[in-house]
Design a protein around this motif. Structure first.
Motif, PDB file in Angstrom:
ATOM      1  N   PHE A  19       0.842  -1.191   0.000  1.00 51.96           N
ATOM      2  CA  PHE A  19       0.000   0.000   0.000  1.00 51.96           C
ATOM      3  C   PHE A  19       0.877   1.241   0.000  1.00 51.96           C
ATOM      4  O   PHE A  19       1.969   1.267   0.566  1.00 51.96           O
ATOM      5  N   ASP A  20       0.374   2.297  -0.612  1.00 52.91           N
ATOM      6  CA  ASP A  20       0.938   3.635  -0.487  1.00 52.91           C
ATOM      7  C   ASP A  20      -0.224   4.603  -0.319  1.00 52.91           C
ATOM      8  O   ASP A  20      -1.236   4.489  -1.027  1.00 52.91           O
ATOM      9  N   GLY A  21      -0.082   5.535   0.597  1.00 53.31           N
ATOM     10  CA  GLY A  21      -1.119   6.540   0.774  1.00 53.31           C
ATOM     11  C   GLY A  21      -1.973   6.314   1.998  1.00 53.31           C
ATOM     12  O   GLY A  21      -1.938   5.252   2.625  1.00 53.31           O
ATOM     13  N   PRO A  22      -2.768   7.333   2.341  1.00 50.08           N
ATOM     14  CA  PRO A  22      -3.570   7.292   3.573  1.00 50.08           C
ATOM     15  C   PRO A  22      -4.716   6.292   3.505  1.00 50.08           C
ATOM     16  O   PRO A  22      -5.285   6.037   2.444  1.00 50.08           O
ATOM     17  N   GLU A  23      -5.051   5.746   4.673  1.00 52.21           N
ATOM     18  CA  GLU A  23      -6.072   4.705   4.740  1.00 52.21           C
ATOM     19  C   GLU A  23      -7.490   5.226   4.501  1.00 52.21           C
ATOM     20  O   GLU A  23      -8.389   4.433   4.221  1.00 52.21           O
ATOM     21  N   ILE A  45       3.785   7.298  -7.990  1.00 49.61           N
ATOM     22  CA  ILE A  45       3.484   7.153  -6.565  1.00 49.61           C
ATOM     23  C   ILE A  45       3.636   8.455  -5.786  1.00 49.61           C
ATOM     24  O   ILE A  45       3.047   8.620  -4.720  1.00 49.61           O
ATOM     25  N   GLU A  46       4.351   9.406  -6.297  1.00 46.93           N
ATOM     26  CA  GLU A  46       4.440  10.681  -5.589  1.00 46.93           C
ATOM     27  C   GLU A  46       3.104  11.427  -5.615  1.00 46.93           C
ATOM     28  O   GLU A  46       2.706  12.036  -4.614  1.00 46.93           O
ATOM     29  N   GLN A  47       2.390  11.347  -6.734  1.00 49.52           N
ATOM     30  CA  GLN A  47       1.169  12.142  -6.903  1.00 49.52           C
ATOM     31  C   GLN A  47      -0.122  11.386  -6.574  1.00 49.52           C
ATOM     32  O   GLN A  47      -1.023  11.942  -5.942  1.00 49.52           O
ATOM     33  N   LEU A  48      -0.231  10.138  -6.997  1.00 47.72           N
ATOM     34  CA  LEU A  48      -1.503   9.418  -6.835  1.00 47.72           C
ATOM     35  C   LEU A  48      -1.962   9.295  -5.378  1.00 47.72           C
ATOM     36  O   LEU A  48      -3.163   9.420  -5.102  1.00 47.72           O
ATOM     37  N   PRO A  49      -1.062   9.056  -4.410  1.00 46.02           N
ATOM     38  CA  PRO A  49      -1.527   8.920  -3.024  1.00 46.02           C
ATOM     39  C   PRO A  49      -2.077  10.216  -2.419  1.00 46.02           C
ATOM     40  O   PRO A  49      -2.620  10.176  -1.311  1.00 46.02           O
ATOM     41  N   PHE A  52      -5.650   8.985  -3.500  1.00 46.77           N
ATOM     42  CA  PHE A  52      -6.084   7.598  -3.370  1.00 46.77           C
ATOM     43  C   PHE A  52      -5.157   6.811  -2.446  1.00 46.77           C
ATOM     44  O   PHE A  52      -3.993   7.183  -2.254  1.00 46.77           O
ATOM     45  N   ARG A  53      -5.689   5.737  -1.912  1.00 41.30           N
ATOM     46  CA  ARG A  53      -4.834   4.741  -1.275  1.00 41.30           C
ATOM     47  C   ARG A  53      -4.448   3.748  -2.362  1.00 41.30           C
ATOM     48  O   ARG A  53      -5.319   3.078  -2.952  1.00 41.30           O
TER      49      ARG A  53
END
Length: 265
Positions: A19-23, A45-49, A52-53
């Motif tokens: 996973f990357d990003g907030p729950e 991965i720098e921008q999408l999280p 989105f998770r």
């Protein structure tokens, strides 16, 4: 939570994911091309999280996932995703798949529409025959002791000549992914592509769908994306001046198109 985890699919194959990003954000699943790992999405991965998770996974036969011997199928690989979502207690996701990941996305849109919110199918196809060519590739990869020729073939299908001549860090990272592939993983996936034919059944997809195609793609030709967009009801087609890995060759444009689609009302 940025570590790699594993779950075991119904047939005993271990699938690696992260996973990357907030729950508290909606989940977006990223599914990779054949011959790559979940790291093919590192540039996004720098921008999408921020929105989105992100749930990434190594397709069976690839990376840190198991590579069981024998033929794989798109059906089994679609079920890998469903079983992963079940194990993580995630009921519904956005799904972005490129190339073989896009074939898995088509299967999910057809067979598990209740699990898919918005669907992005990038540089992919519903059919890549004839079967005989895949049978010869299966025999070849299982007999080889050096993956260099296979790696070179894939790289020439994925990138424009200029990028290959420069062989920058990005191209080198994809070469390393290809050279690390286990022959049985390649062979299993080649069999899944050999047996793939969703040219009629993609009409059953009812999720909001975006199709991204590459103008200079010699693997999943522009006409393949155009055909999917023509058959999937209400879908949208965007053509990038790319070869096969649109997210690598045109990362800013790719990200902009993806976010505009996923965040639109």
């Amino acid at each position: 939570m940025n570590d790699l985890f594993c779950f075991t699919a119904g047939d005993g194959c271990r699938i690696a994911y992260r996973f990357d990003g907030p729950e508290d954000k909606p989940v977006l699943v990223l599914s990779n091309s054949i011959g790559t790992t979940l790291h093919m999405w590192d540039g996004q991965i720098e921008q999408l999280p921020k929105h989105f998770r992100i749930l990434r996974y190594d397709t069976r036969g690839h990376g840190a996932s198991d590579a069981p011997a024998g033929a794989y199928s798109v059906d089994r690989m679609g079920r890998d995703v469903i079983e992963l979502l079940d194990a993580l207690k995630i009921s519904r996701v956005h799904f972005l798949g490129l190339s073989f990941g896009g074939a898995i996305g088509q299967w999910l849109g057809i067979h598990a529409p209740e699990r898919i919110d918005r669907l992005i199918l990038s540089n992919t196809s519903s059919y890549l025959g004839p079967a005989e060519s895949w049978d010869s590739m299966i025999a070849s990869v299982l007999q080889t002791e050096d993956m260099s020729d296979i790696a070179n073939m894939f790289l020439h299908n994925w990138f424009p000549a200029q990028m290959l001549e420069e062989e920058n860090a990005v191209v080198s990272s994809f070469r390393a992914m290809l050279l690390a592939m286990r022959p049985q993983g390649f062979a299993g996936c080649f069999a899944a592509i050999r047996d793939l034919d969703m040219r009629r059944t993609v009409a059953l997809i009812n999720s909001p769908t975006l199709v991204i195609a590459g103008q200079y793609d010699t693997v999943t030709h522009p006409s393949h994306g155009e055909l999917i967009a023509a058959i999937v009801p209400g879908s949208k087609l965007v053509m990038l001046p790319a070869v096969h890995l649109s997210n690598i060759q045109y990362p800013a444009d790719f990200l902009s198109i993806v976010l505009a689609f996923l965040l639109s009302k």
